[in-house]
Write a protein that holds these residues in place. Sequence first.
Motif, PDB file in Angstrom:
ATOM      1  N   GLN A 193      76.118  47.974  20.198  1.00 44.90           N
ATOM      2  CA  GLN A 193      74.778  47.502  19.850  1.00 44.90           C
ATOM      3  C   GLN A 193      74.432  46.252  20.645  1.00 44.90           C
ATOM      4  O   GLN A 193      73.303  46.087  21.115  1.00 44.90           O
ATOM      5  CB  GLN A 193      74.705  47.227  18.345  1.00 44.90           C
ATOM      6  N   GLU A 194      75.408  45.365  20.810  1.00 43.10           N
ATOM      7  CA  GLU A 194      75.193  44.139  21.574  1.00 43.10           C
ATOM      8  C   GLU A 194      74.962  44.460  23.049  1.00 43.10           C
ATOM      9  O   GLU A 194      74.088  43.877  23.693  1.00 43.10           O
ATOM     10  CB  GLU A 194      76.416  43.220  21.420  1.00 43.10           C
TER      11      GLU A 194
ATOM     12  N   SER B 224      71.488  46.203  23.615  1.00 35.69           N
ATOM     13  CA  SER B 224      70.314  45.350  23.414  1.00 35.69           C
ATOM     14  C   SER B 224      70.209  44.223  24.436  1.00 35.69           C
ATOM     15  O   SER B 224      69.236  43.464  24.416  1.00 35.69           O
ATOM     16  CB  SER B 224      70.341  44.752  21.994  1.00 35.69           C
ATOM     17  N   ASN B 225      71.201  44.101  25.318  1.00 32.75           N
ATOM     18  CA  ASN B 225      71.164  43.018  26.299  1.00 32.75           C
ATOM     19  C   ASN B 225      70.253  43.404  27.462  1.00 32.75           C
ATOM     20  O   ASN B 225      70.528  44.376  28.178  1.00 32.75           O
ATOM     21  CB  ASN B 225      72.569  42.705  26.815  1.00 32.75           C
ATOM     22  N   PRO B 226      69.189  42.653  27.700  1.00 33.15           N
ATOM     23  CA  PRO B 226      68.216  43.042  28.728  1.00 33.15           C
ATOM     24  C   PRO B 226      68.672  42.772  30.157  1.00 33.15           C
ATOM     25  O   PRO B 226      68.021  43.216  31.103  1.00 33.15           O
ATOM     26  CB  PRO B 226      66.996  42.179  28.387  1.00 33.15           C
TER      27      PRO B 226
ATOM     28  N   HIS C 121      71.918  49.478  32.199  1.00 32.96           N
ATOM     29  CA  HIS C 121      72.386  50.417  31.179  1.00 32.96           C
ATOM     30  C   HIS C 121      72.611  51.794  31.798  1.00 32.96           C
ATOM     31  O   HIS C 121      71.669  52.504  32.152  1.00 32.96           O
ATOM     32  CB  HIS C 121      71.387  50.476  30.029  1.00 32.96           C
TER      33      HIS C 121
ATOM     34  N   LYS D 185      73.883  54.256  22.253  1.00 38.02           N
ATOM     35  CA  LYS D 185      73.753  52.881  21.806  1.00 38.02           C
ATOM     36  C   LYS D 185      74.676  52.550  20.644  1.00 38.02           C
ATOM     37  O   LYS D 185      74.732  51.412  20.192  1.00 38.02           O
ATOM     38  CB  LYS D 185      72.308  52.591  21.395  1.00 38.02           C
TER      39      LYS D 185
END
Length: 345
Positions: free
Chosen positions: A124-125, A128-130, A134, A139
């Motif tokens: 999840q971390e 969600s890191n922009p 990816h 996720k």
Amino acid sequence: MINKIIGFILIILSFLGGWTWMDYQNALTLPALTGTQPVYIEIGKGDSLTRIADKLVEQNLTFKPFWFKVIAFQKKVAKKLKTGEYELTPGLTIPEILALFEQGKTKQYAITFLEGWRFSEIMQEVASNPHLEHTLSFKAVPEPDSSSKTVDFQEVMSRLGADTKSPEGLFFPDTYFFEKHMPDMSLLKRAYDRMQSVLQREWLNRAENLPFKTPYEALTLASIIEKETATVAERPLIAGVFIRRLENDMLLQTDPAVIYGMGENYQGDIGFADIKTATPYNTYVIRGLPPTPIAMPGRDAIYAALHPDKSKSLYFVARGDGTHVFSSTLKDHNQAVNRYQRKKK
């Protein structure tokens, strides 16, 4: 040769006007970035020197692109500027900016994996890191008994070349720094390799006569220790209790493993029916260790699992303040339970 050519150009320009030489000197010594806030520039693959200069102008740096290119050639770095995102702080001169680009001192981002996290929390971390690239198609990961989820976390293990089916516990909890656009798998590999390194080092220095056949078994117990207490000084004591239980063929009876096995069915409390329901992680029912770790243990928990306390305690109960009471007999343990647990109910 380049310096001679540039010098010749400067001599010619100096005849055209004294302001030109002064302009050059200002470009060398005066800050190209004024104000109080840093600015960010990203040099992309294939960016020319002209494109880089234009990007700097777009960020309102006060310099002339001509001098930027002249200085880059003069310092022989025009073709040595490295890609990446850079943080430019107020007061930097053109030569200092070029030195940053040449040395590749890019801006570093941070991501933190906390001790005791499950792999699902890591993902999840990461997801969600922009600032990460990816590349993974999921996720989150399924909990142990959640057959309704179809996310395939084996992609991670396969790409890591790991021979373990479950990713749980195999990534070292720490803060990791990375450049913008680092692939998520590259970051995960760093955490995975770090755990392998720490575990192997601690395994080689383990105490004698432990009931572990493999480092993975030690990691599994370390994950339980991690979830049982955040008090570092108590971890060897808790490790000692579990080691002696394993040696005496006693049930571990550890609630964090039960909770892990309950998956989404866990709603904040463990009932009598829960400790009687068989799962691979219900240590009130199964003997020995659960099949995998239940979380990410830190170095202290791993060390404790491999250097347990040598006393005779076989039980412990939480006081309610983050510490525990340890007992070597069931009678003493029941008294502690009555004092610290049942009276609260």
